[in-house]
Design a protein around this motif. Structure first.
Motif, PDB file in Angstrom:
ATOM      1  N   VAL A   6    -101.929  49.970 -53.774  1.00  0.00           N
ATOM      2  CA  VAL A   6    -101.019  51.308 -53.227  1.00  0.00           C
ATOM      3  C   VAL A   6    -101.936  52.354 -53.741  1.00  0.00           C
ATOM      4  O   VAL A   6    -102.244  52.769 -54.920  1.00  0.00           O
ATOM      5  N   PRO A   7    -102.371  53.251 -52.777  1.00  0.00           N
ATOM      6  CA  PRO A   7    -102.073  53.014 -51.347  1.00  0.00           C
ATOM      7  C   PRO A   7    -102.685  51.833 -50.651  1.00  0.00           C
ATOM      8  O   PRO A   7    -103.689  51.349 -51.115  1.00  0.00           O
ATOM      9  N   ASN A   8    -102.112  51.333 -49.681  1.00  0.00           N
ATOM     10  CA  ASN A   8    -102.696  50.285 -49.043  1.00  0.00           C
ATOM     11  C   ASN A   8    -104.078  50.541 -48.340  1.00  0.00           C
ATOM     12  O   ASN A   8    -104.154  51.809 -47.954  1.00  0.00           O
ATOM     13  N   GLY A   9    -104.506  49.488 -47.567  1.00  0.00           N
ATOM     14  CA  GLY A   9    -106.006  49.760 -47.016  1.00  0.00           C
ATOM     15  C   GLY A   9    -105.531  49.752 -45.600  1.00  0.00           C
ATOM     16  O   GLY A   9    -104.317  49.568 -45.142  1.00  0.00           O
ATOM     17  N   PRO A  10    -106.506  49.262 -44.638  1.00  0.00           N
ATOM     18  CA  PRO A  10    -108.000  49.033 -45.097  1.00  0.00           C
ATOM     19  C   PRO A  10    -108.510  50.407 -45.746  1.00  0.00           C
ATOM     20  O   PRO A  10    -108.218  51.506 -45.546  1.00  0.00           O
ATOM     21  N   GLN A  65    -106.716  44.835 -47.965  1.00  0.00           N
ATOM     22  CA  GLN A  65    -107.543  45.132 -48.774  1.00  0.00           C
ATOM     23  C   GLN A  65    -109.112  44.954 -48.105  1.00  0.00           C
ATOM     24  O   GLN A  65    -109.999  45.426 -48.807  1.00  0.00           O
ATOM     25  N   ARG A  66    -108.957  45.092 -46.973  1.00  0.00           N
ATOM     26  CA  ARG A  66    -110.281  45.074 -46.085  1.00  0.00           C
ATOM     27  C   ARG A  66    -111.308  46.414 -46.488  1.00  0.00           C
ATOM     28  O   ARG A  66    -110.730  47.448 -46.623  1.00  0.00           O
ATOM     29  N   LEU A  67    -112.544  46.045 -46.580  1.00  0.00           N
ATOM     30  CA  LEU A  67    -113.319  47.184 -46.862  1.00  0.00           C
ATOM     31  C   LEU A  67    -114.040  47.317 -45.453  1.00  0.00           C
ATOM     32  O   LEU A  67    -114.911  46.976 -45.034  1.00  0.00           O
ATOM     33  N   LEU A  68    -113.754  48.788 -44.914  1.00  0.00           N
ATOM     34  CA  LEU A  68    -114.343  49.318 -43.583  1.00  0.00           C
ATOM     35  C   LEU A  68    -115.608  49.978 -43.760  1.00  0.00           C
ATOM     36  O   LEU A  68    -115.750  50.660 -44.953  1.00  0.00           O
TER      37      LEU A  68
END
Length: 264
Positions: free
Chosen positions: A92-96, A235-238
């Motif tokens: 929180v806050p959500n991803g990505p 949870q992705r990392l852009l």
């Protein structure tokens, strides 16, 4: 290039060491029995003695140690790489999550990594901070060991007789050989700034689907997988717009059929 790598007793750093050696670099490890990371004057004296051409900090230790090594490298114009984690971001806050997003970690580990990032950035403005997700490695002969997803899943199955996997969690993750190759490329190109290394960034496989695909790929027929939706996190990392180094997608190891479980 003589590359100093910390954390060689861990799981990912040995992959980086093998990748670097195969590329013709000389790998130097940090012997904590010889030089304690808590003795900062001794650390600086040892660095002055061995004079590495670049430093990749993957080991666990106080942020003061990270800052000292980064400052030593900065004073000599040497590349410095620090591996951080997707855990600097809370759900929180959500991803990505993007490279410039506020770091919202609430747990001790995520906050520790934030402090290390800050110490490195203050000491070496041209350092590279590489955030990574949960690493996956089959190990030698298929026996997964160390801090990696496959080993954790094996342990959960053995302990609980099942593996509970969220359909609402899209994890940041990658296979260790891919991560090691990317880390070496960041060092060799003297990359600076923050890099996000996530093989699930585009494919967006849920954790439940990923566990199913790992079961198939690595012959874990005995796994009993139970779906739930109790943990919700993209949870992705852009990667940043100017990031030159990105990881292969998960299907590089899992096969194209893994995309059947894509969530986004």
């Amino acid at each position: 290039m003589q590359l100093l790598i910390t954390g060689l007793s861990g799981t990912l750093a040995p992959h980086l060491a093998r990748t670097a050696a195969a590329a013709g670099h000389t790998v130097l490890g940090w012997d904590r029995q010889q030089v304690s990371p808590d003795d900062l004057p001794a650390c600086r004296a040892w660095l002055d003695l061995v004079k590495p051409d670049a430093i990749a900090h993957l080991g666990f230790g106080a942020e003061a140690w990270a800052g000292l090594m980064a400052r030593w490298a900065a004073e000599r114009g040497a590349p410095f790489l620090f591996t951080s984690t997707a855990m600097v971001f809370d759900h929180v806050p959500n991803g990505p999550h993007r490279v410039d997003d506020a770091r919202t970690a609430r747990d001790d580990y995520g906050q520790y990594k934030i402090r290390c990032e800050d110490a490195v950035r203050e000491a070496h403005p041209q350092a590279c901070i590489a955030r990574i997700g949960w690493q996956i490695d089959a190990g030698t002969g298929g026996a997964a060991q160390g801090n990696n997803m496959l080993a954790a899943l094996d342990a959960e199955q053995q302990r609980d007789g099942r593996i509970r996997a969220s359909t609402a969690w899209v994890p940041a993750c990658s296979f260790m050989p891919d991560t090691a190759a990317a880390l070496l490329q960041l060092i060799e190109t003297r990359a600076s700034g923050t890099a996000h290394l996530d093989s699930n960034a585009d494919e967006a496989l849920s954790f439940f689907t990923l566990v199913q695909q790992l079961k198939r790929r690595f012959g874990r027929e005995h796994w009993q997988i139970e779906a739930h939706a109790e943990y919700v996190h993209d949870q992705r990392l852009l990667a940043g717009a100017r990031q030159a180094v990105v990881l292969p997608q998960l299907t590089h190891f899992l096969g194209a059929q893994a995309l059947s479980g894509r969530t986004a």
